[in-house]
Design a protein around this motif. Sequence first.
Motif, mmCIF file in Angstrom:
data_model
loop_
_atom_site.group_PDB
_atom_site.id
_atom_site.type_symbol
_atom_site.label_atom_id
_atom_site.label_comp_id
_atom_site.label_asym_id
_atom_site.label_seq_id
_atom_site.Cartn_x
_atom_site.Cartn_y
_atom_site.Cartn_z
ATOM 1 N N GLY A 25 -65.242 -145.124 75.759
ATOM 2 C CA GLY A 25 -63.928 -144.943 75.283
ATOM 3 C C GLY A 25 -62.778 -145.396 73.676
ATOM 4 N N GLY A 26 -63.430 -145.464 73.317
ATOM 5 C CA GLY A 26 -62.881 -145.402 71.673
ATOM 6 C C GLY A 26 -63.494 -145.423 70.588
ATOM 7 N N LYS A 27 -62.835 -145.277 69.310
ATOM 8 C CA LYS A 27 -63.360 -144.937 68.168
ATOM 9 C C LYS A 27 -64.993 -146.475 67.849
ATOM 10 C CE LYS A 27 -64.083 -144.561 63.026
ATOM 11 N NZ LYS A 27 -62.262 -143.717 62.378
ATOM 12 N N ASN A 28 -65.435 -146.089 67.196
ATOM 13 C CA ASN A 28 -66.739 -147.212 67.074
ATOM 14 C C ASN A 28 -67.809 -148.168 68.054
ATOM 15 O OD1 ASN A 28 -67.555 -147.560 64.163
ATOM 16 N ND2 ASN A 28 -64.936 -147.877 64.065
ATOM 17 N N SER A 29 -67.100 -147.572 69.410
ATOM 18 C CA SER A 29 -67.909 -148.154 70.955
ATOM 19 C C SER A 29 -69.300 -147.335 70.468
ATOM 20 C CB SER A 29 -67.234 -147.329 72.256
ATOM 21 O OG SER A 29 -66.954 -145.964 72.774
ATOM 22 N N PHE A 30 -70.312 -147.924 71.536
ATOM 23 C CA PHE A 30 -71.746 -148.149 71.286
ATOM 24 C C PHE A 30 -72.981 -147.862 72.497
ATOM 25 C CE2 PHE A 30 -71.614 -152.395 70.155
ATOM 26 C CZ PHE A 30 -72.904 -152.324 70.048
ATOM 27 N N THR A 53 -65.573 -140.344 66.276
ATOM 28 C CA THR A 53 -63.926 -139.640 66.291
ATOM 29 C C THR A 53 -63.538 -140.865 66.962
ATOM 30 O OG1 THR A 53 -65.058 -138.660 68.345
ATOM 31 C CG2 THR A 53 -65.106 -137.892 66.532
ATOM 32 N N SER A 54 -61.754 -140.372 66.641
ATOM 33 C CA SER A 54 -60.556 -140.917 66.885
ATOM 34 C C SER A 54 -60.985 -141.151 68.112
ATOM 35 C CB SER A 54 -59.621 -141.291 65.895
ATOM 36 O OG SER A 54 -59.654 -139.683 66.224
ATOM 37 N N GLY A 104 -56.386 -146.064 59.307
ATOM 38 C CA GLY A 104 -57.180 -147.761 60.049
ATOM 39 C C GLY A 104 -58.294 -146.415 61.032
ATOM 40 N N GLY A 105 -58.239 -147.806 61.814
ATOM 41 C CA GLY A 105 -59.487 -147.579 62.300
ATOM 42 C C GLY A 105 -60.832 -148.687 62.294
ATOM 43 N N PRO A 106 -61.975 -149.220 62.754
ATOM 44 C CA PRO A 106 -62.892 -149.550 62.475
ATOM 45 C C PRO A 106 -63.291 -149.591 61.010
ATOM 46 C CG PRO A 106 -63.304 -148.805 65.369
ATOM 47 C CD PRO A 106 -62.162 -147.804 64.246
ATOM 48 N N GLY A 159 -66.585 -147.554 56.023
ATOM 49 C CA GLY A 159 -66.438 -146.484 56.990
ATOM 50 C C GLY A 159 -64.892 -146.217 57.409
ATOM 51 N N ILE A 160 -64.054 -146.976 56.542
ATOM 52 C CA ILE A 160 -62.605 -145.921 56.078
ATOM 53 C C ILE A 160 -62.741 -144.645 56.256
ATOM 54 C CG2 ILE A 160 -60.398 -146.205 55.277
ATOM 55 C CD1 ILE A 160 -60.995 -148.402 55.711
ATOM 56 N N THR A 161 -61.433 -143.792 57.151
ATOM 57 C CA THR A 161 -61.736 -142.796 57.626
ATOM 58 C C THR A 161 -60.549 -142.198 56.865
ATOM 59 O OG1 THR A 161 -60.926 -143.244 60.139
ATOM 60 C CG2 THR A 161 -63.284 -142.566 59.399
#
Length: 1998
Positions: A1217-1222, A1295-1296, A1405-1407, A1486-1488
């Motif tokens: 469901g979200g960015k950096n989910s694995f 992806t975001s 922003g983000g992981p 890892g900054i996007t």
Amino acid sequence: MQKDYKGWEENVNILRLELTETSPLYKKLCAAENGVCTWPGKIVLNENLVYDSADLRTSDEYLVDTIRTLRIELSNGKLVHYEYLRPPCVDQAFLGSDARKVIRGNLGRTWEVQESVCADPKREVATELCCEQDWETSTNDLDQYAHRYFLYHAERMTYGSASSRCETFNKVSCSPKRYSGGICNRDVGRNVWYSWTSLSCMTRVKINFDSGLIGRVDFPEPDQAGHRNVAAHVDQSTMNYFKVAWTTQHENLPTDSSQCDAIINCYSTNDGCICDTSVTTSLVFESVSDAISPENLYNSLHVGVFRPEMYGDDEVHSLGSCNIDGIEVLSFSSEDSCSSFSINTFFGFVDHQGVQRYLKNVISTVNILGLGESFRNVPHFISMVDQDLRDMHYETDAVIDHFIHHPSHAPFLATRMIQRFGISNPSPGFVERVATSYINGVFEGVGSGEYGDLSALVTAILLDRESRSTTLDADPSHGQLREPMLKVTSLYRSMEVTFSSPESWIQHQYAAGIGQDPYGSPSVFSFFLPEYKPPGPINNADLVAPESQVLTGAKVTTLIDGLLSTIKFGLVSCYNAFGDTLYTGQCPIQEGNTDDAIGYLDYSIPQGLSVDEAIEDLALLLTGGRLSSTNRNIIRGAIENEYNNGDISKATRIAQQLVLSSPEFHTWGTVHRNTGEKRHIQGYNHPPKNSYKTVVLFMMTGGVDSFNMIVPKGNCSSKNMYNEYKNARGPLALSQDKLLDIDATGSDQLCNTWGVHESLPLLKELYDTNDAMFFLNTGILSEPLDKSMNWVDRSKIRLFAHNHMTREALALDPHDVMPGTGVGGRMLDMLKKNGFQTSGNTVDGSSLLNVGSSFYSNPSYTVSSKGVTKLDEFSSLPRNDMLDLIKLINGYGEKGNSMLGETWSERLSKTLFEYKTALQIDDAIKSGVFNMDGYKASEDVELQLKSAAQYMKSRELRKVDREVYFVTQGKYDMHGSLSTLADQFKEANTALTNFVEELKRQGTWEDTVILMGSDFGRSVAPNSNGGSDHAWGGNYFMLGGGIKGGRILGEYPLDLSEKSPYWVQRGRMIPTTPWDSIWNAIGEWMGVKGDRDLDFMLPNRRNFDKCSKMFHGHDLFENMAQTACINDLDGDGVADDLDFCTDTSYWIDAPIDSNGCQQPTTQSPTSPIPPTPAPTWQPTVNGVKYEAEDAMFDDLYGSKVTNGNTGFSGYGYVNMGGKNSFVEWQSVTSTSESCKLTFRYAATSSRESRIEINGIEVGILPFPAISQSWSDYGTESLETICPQGAFNVRLTAITSNGGSNLDFMIISNVDSPSAPSVTPPTSSPTVVMTSSPTNSPTDNPSTSITLSPTPIGLPSALYEAEDPSNILHDGVVSNSQVGFTGSGYVNMGQIDSYVEWPAISGGSGGPCLLTFRYAVKAASSPQRISLIMVNGDVVGSTNFAATGESWTDYGTESFECMCPSGLFSLRVTASSSEGGPNLDNVEVSGITGTASPTLAPTLTTASPTASQTDTPTGSPSVVPTVATLSPTSSPTASETDTPTGSPFASPSASPSFSSDKPSISPTLNPSAAPSMSSDTPTGSPSVVPTLTTTSPTSPPTAVTSSPTSIGVPNALYEAEDPSNILHDGVVSNSQVGFTGSGYVNMGQIDSYVEWPAISGGSGGPCLLTFRYAVKAASSPQRISLIMVNGDVVGSTNFAATGESWTDYGTESFECMCPSGLFSLRVTASSSEGGPNLDNVEVSGITGTASPTLAPTLTTASPTASQTDTPTGSPSVVPTVATLSPTSSPTASETDTPTGSPSLVPTLTTASPSTNPPVISPVAEPPTSLALQVSNVISMSSIHIENTKGVKYICSEAVDGQTSDCSINRNGFASKSLAGFIATPPENERSIVKKLRVYKNKDCYNCDPRSFKLSGRNSASDPWTIIAEGSLALHSGRNKHLGVPINSSFESGDTALKFIEAQIQNDEEYWQYQVIFPLIKDNGTRDVRFSEVELPGYLRLVG
């Protein structure tokens, strides 16, 4: 404390050491005050006494080497006795060439010494034996008679003193033929201590083949009869082994007899190799020039010396310090100097723990001749010669002192104490600081400065910065779950408890309710285990929370209800409140009414406070101000109306109750809650679709002795296994009549007839109906083992300790592949995963068994056997509002919430759900739905099983179809004896019988399996206490209506001895059947299919051959189809290498399609999650498929398993469901190095994801949109290099908008026919990716992909720590340690120091990934934990582990977090007590940002020859090269294949791969304080007799004999004995007539006398005869209770004995005496009190005489060496019988008991005089003999032969019926003996095997108490003694005369009273003479009996 012959106590002829009034010792003992001696009870001689005159130096106490006891006669005629206890003294086990032989026991007519042992001539252990000077050459026997001249009886002296004593009388030390007369030799028991001889003696070494442990074997010169007769504990059959400190590599130790016999100076025995030795004593330090320091002395010297002041002034010479700091050099020689030390030198110093030491400058080394190995001589406190209780105390003190000063003790104690002071998981630094304070004895001025000062330790804990730092409050792992008692006392203190009256008290029996009770610990392991890890976040983080072990459902319910009720009603005894009583006797029903309470809480909110201020006040008092804002808001909403409306008291009570339920009150830690959402815990919504099945694990805790549960009995193929069992078990063996026969024909066992313990008739009943089976020698195994395989290290199990072995038995995961889970829980996980509705249920407690993976959230419940506790009766809020608010208070926490708070809230929420379910069941019971009135239960285990049955009956209400229950029965830890085993078995039998009957009534008997379990099996060999010890393999049963019962499975050891490959350490059996095997079959029966799921359930399963070592469902259960033994991951019956459909195991009864695959069923699974649509797609790609929903995934960024959109395979998919989910698949495999990863997914827009193998990126796939429907699927593929062996694959959304809906992954070979073809580029090829429409996995394999605009990584940014713009606190910028970047680094040297970067760029922003560069020196700290804060909020913590051996060694630590967009602040705060690292910089990656397609980096795959680079990821300019994952060094361990779906087993950063069968070494989690647990007794020679004989020179013929009980002499126990326990009884001697030194006046009701240690022999009926006085006028009766081991066994009336208190009488009481030692209590129950109790005589006690019990029962031969006497005190080793065959022996038996000497009768044999042939009574005797004929010997004539002193006048002696046979002895026992002569019928010869005496009509004092049986073959022959011994008849009588006696060879008439003695006789005789030398009262004229039988074998006539 020192043991002398008991017969000396009242013997006036015994020489005592006496003092004169002028003696300095007399004056010291006198301790005169005002000229009057006070004779204190204890005198410490703290200085040497000076004997400075010639007269004093002639006194006896000055002349002797040592003093034992003193007798002082006072002027008034009274005597004072003192015992001298010398300081502790250590002997060395092996002696040099000067060793001397010492002997004891009588010297027979053949001059044979009874017992001998080697002794150190320098030790005071024996007395003198003096002969004439020419004794060796003289022909006069009298010259070889020994004389003694000791100054007191039992005097001990050195050999030198003995020789000097002899010289004084013109004699010499000798080896005598006989003892002479005289006072020193005429006394009773004259030879019970040792005497010196002139003969030499060698000490040999015995090396155990199995363990390499060492024993001592003595080899003295033979006596004048040619015998050695070595004491059993040092005989060649000794089992007294011990460890030694080897001074060589000891690699050449023999391991079998062939190796041993090849060594010169060595020979083999059954279990070891015996070799000659030499002992060398050498000095260690030659002079002061050697590197001497206190530490060096401590480590190098091992022989102690007494304090110098204990020696005479001229004995010790001081050399000063010799210029060595901290050392004093002393010597016993005046010739020593600082430049020349000798073996006389010794050193004084204070060691590192502050203990004063004096160590001698010597080392004693034992050399094994012929082997080339040596070891340091072994010290021991308990003498090999002279064993005393004194030395046992000294050795125990030394062991305790060793533990106290062991290096692990201080950190161990520090850890445990810190845990009790509020921190469950202290840091190593904290532990070190506290331990250091304990060792130094001081902390910041507090403490004495001495080692072990507890005040220093406690102060260090309380004042340490880790205890006081507020920074640590933000650490989720910090703090503690509070103990239940602390919660209660905290409530009382903070809420101001007030008592209604001064005499009020608080109930303290909480244990059953809340789990803790002062002075009421349920076991030696306290209320909870210090290493306990509850399921959930604590376990997942590998932390501990000991107190959570008592958080069971029932205890949480009781605790919460008690807290709420105390607030509402005060301290009452109702509603689980904590009061002890009520004033009115009625429970209040109005909340707030405390009128009936004995106490109440007097707290009130201070006036004028607002609602928020009031809540703050309560929060401060009850939670230390830690109550979260969310919970404050909830409480405000609950009380605001009442508070604002003026009802402040009620508002206060509501607020108090809510705070008391909060995680902040129950834990020490910071709770983070920003939402008020309740935890969602619910049951199943739909009825189950499957039939019901359940498993009940019936756990017999404590370690059941299961080798007495089922026993091989008969019809054995290779040898007599019952005899094997009997010989091995010794006194523990059950007789065959105690065993219930079961038929094992067809079980492929050694025997066809087995016996079940008579107390378990249910097992036989069910076995006979095929509803029970047994598993032999079963246990937890990591792999198949035997003792040749280094089993200790390879077992991977912490063996023999209750807590560890219980955990292993319930986990079945010895390699900790899935730590914190149990086998039952993992089985339920797999069942739930595949559609079953499951439940794990523990009755009354907590158990690891049902704990599964948190990934599956399998339901588990606590079932209470006590019924439902009504919660919150008469609530302060309407309806269930209070409980709803409590659920809200304990709702979900946010990230970073306290793990301890989470544990409490999760457990409480689950308890409230269980409570709701229990109420529903209770309502159903009350309405009659689940009525079980016919089920009777009273004992604990019965109630548990009844509750389980009731819960099973509610299965439809709970909507479950698969369950596991855990039930326990305790008290099986029987070290002392097995006397209570039968009672425990009876209790279990009753409970199981009722349970089975109920299951049959319910109709679930065929659907239930009851499996017995236990911590471990117990040792086959007995211990010295008559019990058995912790072991390993054991025997178990399984019950059920659906099993293939009536069989015994597993492998019983062929040899129950050292010869067995599975016998280790005194009978601990290595299991031959693993528990995995049984659970494998149970799992298959329950519905677990396929290797994948079975491997998840049983992680260790792969270490056993599943074809030969695994039971399968069809092996153990009815109606299960037999399956082939194939590799079948999915369990569909198709071998993996032929299976095109790799996940069909749960598609039941489906047709097969044309491809050989099963069609999916349309039946929807029955999981509580929404129904799963049937799979609509099947891959045709050749390869191995891995479902996404079985993999590990994160939930931090929104990943979850769901099935909301159709089209998936398996049972769902993962919504990323979200960015950096694995999603990560662990331990997958590939058959080829070049492999292809194919992912099936659904997406409505592009969902780009990164692919990693073992943490290294191998490519990025775009995962473009398939369609606008989430039900349409496509595939993406990536070709890469796959490692050999198992590896991990992770797919991460970058992806975001997150990732795709991921269905599965397939790993296939690149050259697979169905794989898309790929043309390898010539250099650095770009990744070739495919985009396929749904259902087309192989179409268009090489389509190019054009990337659309998408977020893309920005370059990494580096921020230096020393940047001047940063904010520092207690951190210092430095550049002294080179290796940094920039201009320096920040030294974060203290706790709470921090570095803050104020402006970090977060991009969009983000992981992001924070990579810190830092240094930590290894020696400084194992870890430096620091908190990470973003914009002032804690986002987690990281551990800056050691980077090298120097501060110049730098490393990195990475931390993933969510970076805010734009600029943000980043702070690193040291939270460890040691501070933080030297921090160099942080790299943010890892900054996007957003990039167009033209900015996308070129991504490549590696060619096979590429090497690995560690280039940071994230930069568009970087093209990572991916390497072949080959280990850089030879792998040292192989890695197990973790089952798919495991959320555990994180991959190693640098895995080593192996293609071999996995053999894992588990990851160890070393504790700072090692846990030492060992129940293995080391024994001592005094309590573990080891007995044997040497073989005769002629070939032996086996002699068989059966065991029988034989009388042990009566024992008299005085009431006034100081060791007794008295209550309201007074020792007195004012009323004369008593025995001993007085009596006990039991003058009040409830007064009692308790004897703590009565010997019960081998147990059975016994007679207690009390001698007492009761004056007739004082009371008509004095009734008293009789208690044995705390249980009332009856009462007796002490009636009046006469007109005066000096008139004594007796009262007898028959009872069952336990085996071994037991306590006996007499308690006065009459209002007048009890009698004046004088003593109790215990009679009728039996021992067991058999080859397996007797200490070396042998027949003698002139050339044979014989050992018959066990070591230990004669006072506890009764001599039972002398069994003297007249024939030449044909065998010697060496069955060695390991039992207590108090239970082992001493049996001796005499030498024969003739050599007739021996007839052995065997199963098929010679035809001339008839077997089993009783009463074969009839009366033929009466003989009166007064000339021989024997009077025979009773013709009814053997007439076959009860008579009143009276034989008159003329009143002179010493002159006239009573007996008779009996002749067999027809004057034929017979062999008598037993003597059986029936009790007389009415004269107890006339009972015969001993016998002598003789035989002859003609009237002219002399009588030959066959046997003699004691008889112990009970008080019961045969009152009816003329009754025919119905007896047999095997047994007497059981309707009558008789005693039987077995005769070890194989000789034929024509006539027998029976004499009764002793009777009960030797002053009585007659011996009387009803009948005598002589059962045996009669020669047939003709």
